[in-house]
Structures are given as structure tokens and as C-alpha cells.
Write a protein that holds these residues in place. Structure first.
Motif, PDB file in Angstrom:
ATOM      1  N   PHE A  77       0.846  -1.186   0.000  1.00  5.56           N
ATOM      2  CA  PHE A  77       0.000   0.000   0.000  1.00  5.56           C
ATOM      3  C   PHE A  77       0.881   1.236   0.000  1.00  5.56           C
ATOM      4  N   ASN A  90       2.964   0.717   3.444  1.00  2.00           N
ATOM      5  CA  ASN A  90       2.985  -0.461   4.310  1.00  2.00           C
ATOM      6  C   ASN A  90       2.880  -1.720   3.442  1.00  2.00           C
ATOM      7  N   LEU A 146       1.502  -5.729   3.468  1.00  2.05           N
ATOM      8  CA  LEU A 146       0.703  -6.719   4.197  1.00  2.05           C
ATOM      9  C   LEU A 146       0.988  -8.101   3.619  1.00  2.05           C
ATOM     10  N   SER A 201      -7.596  -7.087   7.269  1.00  5.63           N
ATOM     11  CA  SER A 201      -6.155  -6.956   7.508  1.00  5.63           C
ATOM     12  C   SER A 201      -5.565  -5.888   6.604  1.00  5.63           C
ATOM     13  N   ALA A 202      -6.025  -5.860   5.342  1.00  5.59           N
ATOM     14  CA  ALA A 202      -5.477  -4.916   4.375  1.00  5.59           C
ATOM     15  C   ALA A 202      -5.813  -3.484   4.766  1.00  5.59           C
ATOM     16  N   PRO A 211      -7.821  -7.245  -0.507  1.00  3.10           N
ATOM     17  CA  PRO A 211      -6.573  -6.472  -0.500  1.00  3.10           C
ATOM     18  C   PRO A 211      -6.370  -5.661  -1.770  1.00  3.10           C
ATOM     19  N   GLU A 263      -6.364  -2.327   7.706  1.00  7.49           N
ATOM     20  CA  GLU A 263      -5.527  -1.956   8.846  1.00  7.49           C
ATOM     21  C   GLU A 263      -4.113  -1.609   8.385  1.00  7.49           C
ATOM     22  N   ALA A 264      -3.574  -2.477   7.492  1.00  5.71           N
ATOM     23  CA  ALA A 264      -2.209  -2.262   7.017  1.00  5.71           C
ATOM     24  C   ALA A 264      -2.098  -0.946   6.256  1.00  5.71           C
ATOM     25  N   ALA A 265      -3.155  -0.591   5.534  1.00  7.87           N
ATOM     26  CA  ALA A 265      -3.122   0.634   4.733  1.00  7.87           C
ATOM     27  C   ALA A 265      -3.482   1.856   5.573  1.00  7.87           C
ATOM     28  N   LYS A 266      -3.740   1.620   6.848  1.00  4.22           N
ATOM     29  CA  LYS A 266      -4.081   2.687   7.807  1.00  4.22           C
ATOM     30  C   LYS A 266      -5.292   3.500   7.342  1.00  4.22           C
ATOM     31  N   SER A 293      -6.097   3.015  -1.447  1.00  5.08           N
ATOM     32  CA  SER A 293      -4.918   3.577  -0.808  1.00  5.08           C
ATOM     33  C   SER A 293      -4.160   4.473  -1.780  1.00  5.08           C
ATOM     34  N   VAL A 351      -8.398  -2.540  -1.550  1.00  9.02           N
ATOM     35  CA  VAL A 351      -7.764  -1.609  -0.613  1.00  9.02           C
ATOM     36  C   VAL A 351      -6.580  -0.909  -1.277  1.00  9.02           C
ATOM     37  N   ARG A 352      -5.824  -1.669  -2.074  1.00 10.48           N
ATOM     38  CA  ARG A 352      -4.659  -1.085  -2.749  1.00 10.48           C
ATOM     39  C   ARG A 352      -5.080   0.082  -3.639  1.00 10.48           C
TER      40      ARG A 352
END
Lengths: 284, 285, 108
Positions: free
Chosen positions: A84, A92, A94, C77-78, C52, C80-83, C59, C55-56
Motif C-alpha cells: 500500500f 505499508n 501486508l 487486515s489490508a 486487499p 488496517e495495514a493501509a491505515k 490507498s 484496498v490497494r
């Protein structure tokens, strides 16, 4: 000679047959390849002499070296690694371990060498003996899904100087195929019910596609001819049948191999193996 | 919407026959057969197929022998022993990681789509069922399970059904985990044999990792009463509820032979036992 | 602040998509001036890993928050990882516009 014991449907008696064959033979190695639910030890009560850990490489990303270029995500065919990179913000990465096939592509293609591979245990292999039987068993760790990989490792323990009996997982997909692959003969255990027949047919198609020699053994046989008729029609070798016997079921429930108390079956299993040997000698 | 999945660890303990009975007793359930490796529910529920779809589970490598220069790079990078010494790919071993295709300097490798099964939406007299047929020797059954479960959830939300009943696969691996995810209750069918008890413990552990409560049915309980008591003690220890016992009965395999759920077979004791288990199950969700 | 809403169509009047990873579109709204862009979700027809991938995309557009029906475990999870902040529980009976208005009132 390597004989795999398989079935499409679970609970048809693979373990019973595998254990009893092992007990009837001399110079034998029994390998429990049903790594998700290994049960041979319940009947054989082996002495474990050695335990080995089996692990697979999983990528680990060093975010200090990573510049979020996204190449690892592009080369991952399983979407296990995701990058990301928001505009004007910190990026980040994942990693989803359950999607990873441990192929190594991400580590190989990372231009910054930010990805290294760390070993992660998926299960163990136990090696031991029960009387004169050499015993090998794979056990998948709870919560792990990579049974085919563990089965492949377990099979590296095959001792070609012995008669090898492979107790295989049920089904017809990757775990079962990895277990039966390379065996000289596959014994398909079934029961005379519509479920048994339906799943036997799937298993037959699978071993045919894999070009294995195979034959059928009917367990818990009744007066039903459903399996006999199928084998006759499909021109499949029917190697024998073990009658339904509540006594055998009771012995099984206690974890006793029925051969030990029912001596008449010893000759049954010896003959079964002789028949299998004859079939293996015949060229396909 | 509630979601029950019936599992066992060990195969052949009676999952499918009990699940089919639950389907007959439930009010308008959406049914899923998650045992895509050896799907048997249709033998009891006789679905009429309404819709049939192909399922593609990833890719596999094919090497064009006329282009291959036998440099060996693909064999070097392949971790699945899927390329032979004479540079033929083995479709059974190939996991579709594409690494060989990436490293091949002469582009002799092609990644082909793998048709690994079919899935169906069908109707039964008890409610709609989503079921599947994994292609012979195909992998990725976990993905196929996720797919048909997603379909079942979609159907249930469209038809406002309150309950999804899933027949799970044996084992503790990939298809089992796919079956468990999102369930509200895991019904574990066990029998009083040491093997089944061993497997019950493993499968209960998997369910608890998913934070899914389990409840146990002891099938063929009178086969070994000592073991039955041991199962009940063990469940107490693990804080797993007992839904009930079902006696050993030859009529169970007769019902299968006739292709009907146990509760529809003319055996009052069997009916009574299963009905009481079903009522108890409903209280849990 | 940029908010993304999983959507069945390309306008503010479109119905909300209860699915996230396999939503047909995302509407990205700038809450300060209510300007919006719609993007076609390239993950919609993906075999696996749709969450994911969705999300990418979001993001990369600099999205701060997502409103949707529900998130699968991978998407969660994605996110969260990407805030990215996620608000779930949206019903498909609402329009994208209604969902934003509600979010603005609640978050005030």
C-alpha cells in the motif's frame, strides 16, 4: 514395493486395512500419510525414536529497506503479499501467510533485497517402530493448511528395501493425490452403500488419471452387491471383502487391531498382498 | 442469518446423514455441501440443478517443446518438483506460481487457466442447495468451498432465509478451514472410537482458533459405552456442549440406500433422537 | 477528508454495495466540498485476494476512510495495514449520498 491405501469417502476402513496388512507382513514399513488426522498410532502404539520438524519458507519484509515499489505484489500469483503506497504518506506491506505457496518469487524479484525467507514449522514427522514394523507418521500442526507439502516430506522417508504401506488421507484432491503418487499399487477401500460407491467412483477416476495400478477392497460387506456390480461393469479388480461384524467395530473402537484377536484374518491379508503382487507384475 | 457447519475430523462418522436430517427438520434453510472432494448430500436430497457454473482455481504451466532450449532455469526455481528432467511440466504438482514463466529466457512457457470444478445452485424439497463437483484430481478445494459458501450467503440474504446449514469436509486442512470461516456453530459428529475421539479433539481445536463454539453429537454411542462416557467427560473438560447421543442402527445405512434423510426413515427411535438433537442445536444459535 | 463508499453504480444516487472486495464501483468523496470521483473496482471479478486489491486501489487514491456493508478477513487486515478507517454495517437500501450524510452527522 509401495502400496497405498486410499478411498474417496472417509471412514471406510483405510486405517484398519493399513494396520492389519502391516501386522501380517514381515519386513514392512507403515507410513501414516493422513497428516490431518493420523490414527495408525492408536492401533500400533509405536515407540517413537525420532521427531523431525517440517517447515516451509515464508517471506519477511524489512520495511527499512523497502521502498514500496510493489514488484513483490506484482509477481505474487496468489495475492499473498500486498503493498500500500498512499500519496504523500508512509507505505505499508501486508503479508497474508494463508495465501502464500512458498514459491519464493517475492524474495527473488525484490530489487532492494528487502525480503528474506524465514522457516516456519507446518508439522512434524515421527519415526519409530512397533514390534518389527518400521513406523513413520506426519502430523500437521493445528491451524496449518499445507498438508500436501507435509505429505511430500513424509514420503521422503520411504524405505525401498521394505514393503511400504502408505495410509492415505480421504478425498480425491491434493492431499490424497500427493499421498498415492508414485505407489506401485493403490488399494481403494470402500463400503457397500451409495455413498461408498459414489466416492469410490471418484477415487477410481483419480487413480486412473494418475495411471496407477489399483484394486478395490470392500469393507463392512453385507449382502448388497452394489460394489461388486460396479467393479464388474467397469472391469475393476475386486480383491476381497471383509464382512460387517459388530465385533470388529467394537475392537476398532477400543483401538485394537482386529488381526491380533481374529487370527483367521491373517491369511486373508497375506493372500491380499499376494494378489496385489500378481497384479503389479502384470504390465499395464 | 445464522450459519451451522457440521464437521467431524474423521470421515465416516455420519456427518452427511445427520446434516441431511437437519435440513429436513429446519425451516427453509439454505444448504451448502462443503465436502467438495466427495460430495454426497445430493444422494439424500436429490437436488434439481437450476444453475451450473465453471470454477477456475488458478493456473498451470505448459512448456512449448519447440521453443525450449533446455537451459534448466525453470527447474532451478521451481519448488514444487513440477518440471521433469526432460522439461515437461506436471499438472498435478504445479501450483501456478508463474515463477518458471517469469524466468524462462525464450518465453517457452505458457500459464493456462485451470478449470478445476463446477458448482451448482439447485432446489430441493427442503430449500435451495449450493453444491460443487471438484474436477478429477484437481486442487484448490478450499477456494471452491469459499466460493459456494459465498453463494449460499448471497442466496440467504436475497431470500431472507435465517439459516444456512453446511455439510463440512473431513480433516483439519484447507477445505475445513474454508468451511468454518463465518460459521456461528460447529456441530461435531463423533463416534465412540479412539480414532474419532482423537480427531474430534483436533477439529475442536481448529474451531476454537476461529472463535467458533462447538457442540458434539455422539453417533453410534452404544458401540462402546466406556468411550462414550469418556467423550462426555472430555467435552466437559473442553467446555464443549453435548447435543445428544444417537444409537447404533442398521437402519441408518438402509436410509442411505433408499436415498432419504434418517428422520424420514420409518424408525421412531432414530427420529426421536435426531429431533431432540435438532431442538437443542437451535437453542445454541 | 476523502471517503470511499462501495457502490453499485457511478453516481451519488447509486445504491450502496454491501460487498466490499467485490463491489462493482467505489465512489470517492471529498467531504469538504462534496466533489467525487467514481472508480471501477478492478478486483470485482478476481478469483481470490479481491479485498486487499480493492484496498490497494483506494490507498493509491489517498482515501482516509471506507464505508461499506461488510469486510472479509483479508480485506480487514489490508485496511488496517493501509491505515484506512473502516465503517461497516451499511445497508444496500441506502444511496451513497445518504451514507455520506449519515457518516458526517455521526462523526461530528
Amino acid at each position: 514395493m509401495i502400496i497405498s491405501i486410499a478411498s474417496g469417502k472417509g471412514g471406510t476402513g483405510k486405517t484398519t486395512v493399513a494396520v492389519n496388512i502391516a501386522l501380517s507382513l514381515k519386513n514392512v514399513q507403515l507410513i501414516d500419510c493422513d497428516v490431518e488426522e493420523p490414527n495408525d498410532a492408536i492401533f500400533l502404539k509405536p515407540q517413537i525414536e525420532k521427531t523431525e520438524s517440517v517447515s516451509l519458507p515464508l517471506p519477511e519484509v524489512d520495511l527499512n529497506k523497502c521502498d514500496y515499489c510493489g514488484i513483490c505484489a506484482d509477481v505474487c500469483a496468489f495475492k499473498a503479499i500486498n503493498v500500500f503506497k498512499p500519496i504523500s504518506k508512509e507505505g505499508n506491506v501486508l503479508f497474508l501467510p494463508h495465501l502464500c505457496h512458498n514459491c519464493g518469487a517475492c524474495a527473488m524479484y525484490c530489487p532492494k533485497k528487502a525480503i528474506s525467507e524465514k522457516q516456519k514449522q507446518i508439522g512434524i514427522i515421527e519415526i519409530g517402530r512397533s514390534g518389527s514394523i518400521e513406523y513413520v507418521c506426519g502430523k500437521l500442526d493445528i491451524g496449518e493448511i499445507k498438508s500436501p507439502q507435509l505429505i511430500r516430506e513424509v514420503k521422503k522417508k520411504i524405505n525401498k528395501n521394505k514393503t511400504v504401506i502408505l495410509d492415505c488421507p480421504p478425498g480425491t484432491s491434493c492431499p490424497m493425490m500427493n499421498a498415492v503418487k508414485g505407489s506401485d499399487f493403490c488399494l481403494l477401500v470402500t463400503e457397500p452403500t451409495p455413498f461408498g460407491l459414489h466416492d469410490l467412483n471418484l477415487a477410481v477416476e483419480t487413480v486412473k488419471k494418475m495411471r496407477l495400478k489399483f484394486g478395490v477392497l470392500v469393507n463392512r460387506a453385507t449382502d448388497s452387491r452394489i460394489i461388486d456390480d460396479y467393479c464388474e461393469k467397469m472391469n475393476i479388480v475386486l480383491l476381497g471383502s471383509i464382512p460387517f461384524d459388530k465385533e470388529i467395530a467394537k475392537l476398532y473402537s477400543k483401538g485394537d487391531a482386529f488381526l491380533l484377536t481374529k487370527d483367521k484374518y491373517k491369511s486373508f491379508f497375506i493372500e491380499l498382498i499376494e494378489k496385489i503382487k500378481v497384479h503389479c507384475a502384470v504390465k499395464l | 442469518m445464522k450459519h451451522i457447519v457440521v464437521i467431524s475430523g474423521k470421515g465416516g462418522t455420519g456427518k452427511t446423514t445427520i446434516t441431511a436430517s437437519f435440513c429436513a427438520l429446519a425451516e427453509k434453510p439454505v444448504i451448502v455441501d462443503c465436502d467438495v472432494d466427495a460430495a454426497d448430500m445430493h444422494l439424500l436430497l436429490h437436488p434439481q440443478i437450476q444453475e451450473s457454473n465453471y470454477f477456475s482455481g488458478g493456473k498451470y504451466a505448459v512448456i512449448d517443446q519447440s521453443k525450449c532450449i533446455a537451459c534448466g532455469k525453470c527447474r532451478e526455481v521451481c519448488r514444487f518438483d513440477a518440471i521433469s528432467e526432460d522439461f515437461k511440466s506436471d499438472i498435478f504438482s504445479c501450483e501456478g506460481c508463474e515463477l518458471c514463466w517469469r524466468v524462462c529466457p525464450v518465453k517457452a512457457i505458457e500459464m493456462r487457466e485451470r478449470i478445476s470444478g463446477r458448482w451448482f445452485v439447485s432446489s430441493t424439497k427442503y430449500g435451495p442447495i449450493v453444491h460443487a463437483e471438484l474436477g478429477i484430481g484437481e486442487e484448490n478445494s478450499g477456494k471452491l468451498v469459499s466460493k459456494i459458501k459465498q453463494m449460499a450467503v448471497d442466496i440467504a440474504s436475497k431470500t431472507k432465509a435465517n439459516l444456512i446449514i453446511a455439510d463440512g469436509p473431513p480433516g483439519t486442512g484447507c477445505p475445513l478451514m474454508a468451511s468454518l470461516s463465518g460459521a456461528n456453530l460447529a456441530v461435531i459428529v463423533t463416534e465412540p472410537t479412539l480414532s474419532a475421539m482423537h480427531d474430534m479433539k483436533r477439529v475442536a481445536e481448529v474451531a476454537s482458533q476461529f472463535n467458533i463454539p462447538s457442540a458434539v453429537i455422539i453417533n453410534k454411542w452404544d458401540l462402546n459405552e466406556v468411550n462414550t462416557l469418556e467423550i462426555e467427560r472430555l467435552c466437559g473438560e473442553l467446555k464443549i456442549a453435548i447435543l445428544g447421543r444417537i444409537s447404533f442402527n442398521q437402519d441408518a445405512s438402509r436410509a442411505v440406500t433408499e436415498g432419504i434423510p434418517l428422520v424420514e426413515y420409518n424408525n421412531d427411535q432414530m427420529k426421536k433422537e435426531i429431533c431432540s438433537i435438532w431442538e437443542k442445536t437451535l437453542k445454541f444459535i | 477528508m476523502k471517503i470511499a463508499i462501495s457502490s453499485m453504480g457511478e453516481t451519488l444516487e447509486s445504491a450502496v454495495s454491501e460487498k466490499f472486495g467485490r463491489a462493482p464501483y467505489f465512489i470517492i468523496v471529498n467531504t469538504e466540498n462534496m466533489e467525487f470521483v467514481s472508480i471501477k473496482n478492478s478486483a470485482e471479478s478476481m478469483q481470490g485476494g479481491a479485498g486487499p486489491e480493492a484496498v490497494r486501489q483506494l490507498s493509491a487514491h489517498g482515501v482516509n476512510a471506507v464505508l461499506t456493508g461488510s469486510l472479509g478477513p483479508n480485506a480487514k487486515s489490508a485496511i488496517e495495514a493501509a491505515k484506512i478507517k473502516a465503517v461497516v454495517g451499511l445497508s444496500g437500501t441506502k444511496t451513497v449520498k445518504q451514507a455520506i450524510e449519515e457518516y458526517k452527522t455521526v462523526s461530528k
